[in-house]
Structure formats: structure tokens, C-alpha cells
Scaffold this motif. Structure first.
Motif, mmCIF file in Angstrom:
data_model
loop_
_atom_site.group_PDB
_atom_site.id
_atom_site.type_symbol
_atom_site.label_atom_id
_atom_site.label_comp_id
_atom_site.label_asym_id
_atom_site.label_seq_id
_atom_site.Cartn_x
_atom_site.Cartn_y
_atom_site.Cartn_z
ATOM 1 N N ASN A 101 0.823 -1.215 0.000
ATOM 2 C CA ASN A 101 0.000 0.000 0.000
ATOM 3 C C ASN A 101 0.852 1.257 0.000
ATOM 4 O O ASN A 101 0.509 2.259 -0.645
ATOM 5 N N LEU A 102 1.982 1.213 0.726
ATOM 6 C CA LEU A 102 2.872 2.376 0.749
ATOM 7 C C LEU A 102 3.466 2.627 -0.623
ATOM 8 O O LEU A 102 3.516 3.769 -1.097
ATOM 9 N N LEU A 103 3.915 1.558 -1.272
ATOM 10 C CA LEU A 103 4.514 1.701 -2.596
ATOM 11 C C LEU A 103 3.487 2.199 -3.608
ATOM 12 O O LEU A 103 3.789 3.074 -4.445
ATOM 13 N N PHE A 104 2.268 1.674 -3.524
ATOM 14 C CA PHE A 104 1.226 2.131 -4.447
ATOM 15 C C PHE A 104 0.859 3.586 -4.171
ATOM 16 O O PHE A 104 0.568 4.351 -5.095
ATOM 17 N N GLY A 105 0.898 3.974 -2.903
ATOM 18 C CA GLY A 105 0.654 5.376 -2.570
ATOM 19 C C GLY A 105 1.715 6.298 -3.136
ATOM 20 O O GLY A 105 1.418 7.404 -3.606
ATOM 21 N N VAL A 106 2.977 5.843 -3.136
ATOM 22 C CA VAL A 106 4.065 6.636 -3.729
ATOM 23 C C VAL A 106 3.854 6.767 -5.233
ATOM 24 O O VAL A 106 4.074 7.834 -5.820
ATOM 25 N N VAL A 107 3.414 5.670 -5.878
ATOM 26 C CA VAL A 107 3.131 5.724 -7.311
ATOM 27 C C VAL A 107 2.034 6.742 -7.600
ATOM 28 O O VAL A 107 2.139 7.548 -8.532
ATOM 29 N N LEU A 108 0.966 6.718 -6.798
ATOM 30 C CA LEU A 108 -0.115 7.689 -7.000
ATOM 31 C C LEU A 108 0.345 9.112 -6.696
ATOM 32 O O LEU A 108 -0.133 10.072 -7.322
ATOM 33 N N THR A 110 3.114 10.456 -7.402
ATOM 34 C CA THR A 110 3.811 11.035 -8.551
ATOM 35 C C THR A 110 2.839 11.625 -9.573
ATOM 36 O O THR A 110 3.242 12.448 -10.401
ATOM 37 N N LEU A 111 1.575 11.194 -9.521
ATOM 38 C CA LEU A 111 0.585 11.777 -10.429
ATOM 39 C C LEU A 111 0.313 13.242 -10.108
ATOM 40 O O LEU A 111 -0.171 13.982 -10.965
ATOM 41 N N MET A 112 0.595 13.643 -8.884
ATOM 42 C CA MET A 112 0.317 15.018 -8.476
ATOM 43 C C MET A 112 1.433 15.979 -8.877
ATOM 44 O O MET A 112 1.285 17.194 -8.730
ATOM 45 N N THR A 115 4.295 18.105 -14.862
ATOM 46 C CA THR A 115 5.360 17.680 -15.779
ATOM 47 C C THR A 115 6.534 18.661 -15.761
ATOM 48 O O THR A 115 7.702 18.246 -15.820
ATOM 49 N N LEU A 116 6.226 19.954 -15.678
ATOM 50 C CA LEU A 116 7.291 20.958 -15.715
ATOM 51 C C LEU A 116 8.233 20.845 -14.528
ATOM 52 O O LEU A 116 9.402 21.241 -14.612
ATOM 53 N N VAL A 117 7.743 20.307 -13.400
ATOM 54 C CA VAL A 117 8.604 20.147 -12.239
ATOM 55 C C VAL A 117 9.684 19.100 -12.495
ATOM 56 O O VAL A 117 10.800 19.179 -11.968
ATOM 57 N N LEU A 118 9.365 18.113 -13.325
ATOM 58 C CA LEU A 118 10.286 17.004 -13.578
ATOM 59 C C LEU A 118 11.236 17.272 -14.741
ATOM 60 O O LEU A 118 12.174 16.493 -14.945
ATOM 61 N N ASP A 145 4.644 4.737 -16.642
ATOM 62 C CA ASP A 145 4.114 5.885 -15.915
ATOM 63 C C ASP A 145 3.081 5.462 -14.881
ATOM 64 O O ASP A 145 2.499 4.376 -14.949
ATOM 65 N N ALA A 146 2.868 6.346 -13.915
ATOM 66 C CA ALA A 146 1.994 6.043 -12.787
ATOM 67 C C ALA A 146 0.544 5.868 -13.215
ATOM 68 O O ALA A 146 -0.162 4.992 -12.697
ATOM 69 N N PHE A 147 0.079 6.686 -14.149
ATOM 70 C CA PHE A 147 -1.323 6.579 -14.555
ATOM 71 C C PHE A 147 -1.611 5.221 -15.183
ATOM 72 O O PHE A 147 -2.650 4.607 -14.918
ATOM 73 N N SER A 148 -0.705 4.737 -16.036
ATOM 74 C CA SER A 148 -0.926 3.445 -16.688
ATOM 75 C C SER A 148 -0.938 2.314 -15.669
ATOM 76 O O SER A 148 -1.742 1.376 -15.772
#
Length: 280
Positions: A101-108, A110-112, A115-118, A145-148
Motif C-alpha cells: 500500500n505504501l509503494l502504491f501510494g508513492v506511485v499515486l 507522482t501523479l500530483m 510535468t514541468l517540475v520534472l 508511468d503512474a497513470f498506466s
């Protein structure tokens, strides 16, 4: 069978919406076939049809190179997305492991991140690897990517666990279960992911324009962004109408692949959107 059939009002509203959405496409294509001067003087009329805008555009702009680079990036990057993201989604949906759950939370999380920040950290990373102005820089960042992953996780979570357990009872290995049980069930979700991935890669502009600055590696969107400069630079005395004619010609050609892909996969795309939005 018991649902009421759409009435005349519903059909009329749908027809008006269809006209509103399709008219800009029709105008762009029809205008690209007109003489450049008529695009400005008679924007809503259809007169003489000519391919002069297309001939001039191919002469002034390396659109073929842009198509070839985009196709290469789309095939390789899309294949990586379609292979690894369903596997990651399957792991998050059907396996239990420490920190899941922690790892999946980290993946989600990254969706926030915008793009310009990265862009700057990715560019520094590509520079340290010596990958600036290479296909690796265009393909690898964002290929998984996280969304996929999230999309595949939500789609696969709707598969009954009993179906997977039945595969294990029959003696199938984990990859065999994924290939022979999971993939056939999630085909609509995969088709939707394929359409979304194609649109994202095909329309991506920010990262390609940062990672690549030589014309031999420019993708289609970067080539289109410099079209007006190329037209005015290659042709002395090129006026505003000439630029618009070639812009519309290039835009008409650029949107054709996406239209074809969506028309061919629209049924699977819609089914995938509906299947991924509801967890059974």
C-alpha cells in the motif's frame, strides 16, 4: 431490452454536437486544399481545390523526419508501457507483499507532480548519462508511468480471485495465468490504455523539445511548432496566407493517424473506460 429508445430530441442534440465537434476538422482539411490567398479572403467558402499547400509544406518542412521519429518513439515506448504497466498493475491488484500500500501510494503521489517540475531533473539525468539528443532520452522517461499502472491496477482488480485460483489449480504458472487468464479478460482496458498511450506519446511536446535540439531527432510536434519559422526562412517574401496554408496542410496530415486509430479502436476504448471506472 426494456430501456426506452432515444427520441427525436436526443438525436437532434447528438447531431448538433457532432456538427460542433466535426466542423473544425472539416474546415481545417478543406482550407488546406484551397489556394493560400482564399484562406484569408474567403475562409468559409469552398472554391478551387489544389494541393499546392501540401507540396510547399513538404518542400519547406522535414515532416517526414518528424513522422519517422514519432513512429519510432511511439512503437518502442508504447510497447514498454503495454508490457510493464499491466504486470505492475497485476502485482498491485492480486498480490500481497510488505509495503504494497505504501509503494502504491508513492506511485499515486507522482501523479500530483506537474510535468514541468520534472523537466529539469530529467534533463540533468539525461545529460549525466550522455543521452541528450538521443532516442533513449525520448523513449525511456515516462515509458512506465503512474497513470498506466493505476489504470491497469483498477482494471485487473475487477477480475474475481476465483478465476486466478482456478488457473493455479490447473497447474499454470504465474506468467501463464497472466497471459492466458488475465490478459483475455482485460482486453478492453488494454485497448483503452493503448489509445491513451498513443495520444500522449503522439502529442507530447514539452519533453521532446527539451531533450532534443537537433533536427534529425525531432518528433512531429516539435517539427510542427517550428513550421512557421521554416516557411518564412525558406521562402523569401512568404506572406501570412502562405504560412497559414502550410500550417493547415501539416495539421491535417498530423491529425490523420490519431483519427484512424480512434475510429478503429473506439468500441474497445469506450468499453475500457466503462470497465475501468467501475470496480465489480
Amino acid at each position: 431490452m426494456n430501456q426506452p429508445r432515444p427520441g427525436l430530441v436526443q438525436y437532434a442534440v447528438l447531431a448538433l454536437l457532432a456538427v460542433a465537434f466535426l466542423y473544425p476538422i472539416w474546415w481545417a482539411v478543406s482550407s488546406s486544399l484551397k489556394p493560400a490567398a482564399e484562406i484569408i479572403t474567403s475562409p468559409l467558402s469552398i472554391g478551387e481545390l489544389t494541393l499546392d499547400n501540401y507540396r510547399a509544406m513538404f518542400a519547406d518542412v522535414p515532416i517526414g523526419t518528424g513522422f519517422a521519429n514519432t513512429a519510432l518513439v511511439l512503437v518502442v515506448k508504447g510497447a514498454m508501457t503495454m508490457f510493464f504497466c499491466p504486470l505492475a498493475g497485476y502485482a498491485f491488484a492480486k498480490y500481497d507483499f510488505p509495503g504494497k500500500n505504501l509503494l502504491f501510494g508513492v506511485v499515486l503521489l507522482t501523479l500530483m507532480l506537474p510535468t514541468l517540475v520534472l523537466v529539469i531533473p530529467l534533463l540533468l539525468e539525461m545529460s549525466s548519462l550522455g543521452w541528450v539528443n538521443t532516442y533513449q532520452a525520448l523513449i525511456l522517461p515516462g515509458s512506465i508511468d503512474a497513470f498506466s499502472i493505476f489504470w491497469m491496477r483498477q482494471t485487473i482488480a475487477a477480475i474475481p480471485n476465483e478465476l486466478i485460483d482456478a488457473g493455479r489449480v490447473d497447474g499454470a504458472g504465474e506468467f501463464g495465468i497472466f497471459a492466458k487468464v488475465v490478459l483475455p479478460v482485460i482486453r478492453p482496458g488494454l485497448a483503452a490504455l493503448a489509445v491513451l498511450t498513443t495520444m500522449n506519446v503522439y502529442n507530447d511536446f514539452v519533453w521532446p523539445v527539451v531533450a532534443v535540439n537537433d533536427t534529425s531527432h525531432q518528433t512531429l510536434q516539435v517539427v510542427l511548432s517550428t513550421l512557421a519559422q521554416n516557411v518564412t526562412g525558406n521562402r523569401i517574401g512568404a506572406d501570412f496566407a502562405t504560412v497559414w496554408g502550410e500550417l493547415l496542410a501539416a495539421g491535417s496530415i498530423a491529425m490523420l493517424p490519431l483519427l484512424v486509430i480512434f475510429v478503429l479502436l473506439q468500441r474497445h476504448f469506450i468499453n475500457g473506460i466503462l470497465a475501468g471506472s467501475v470496480k465489480g
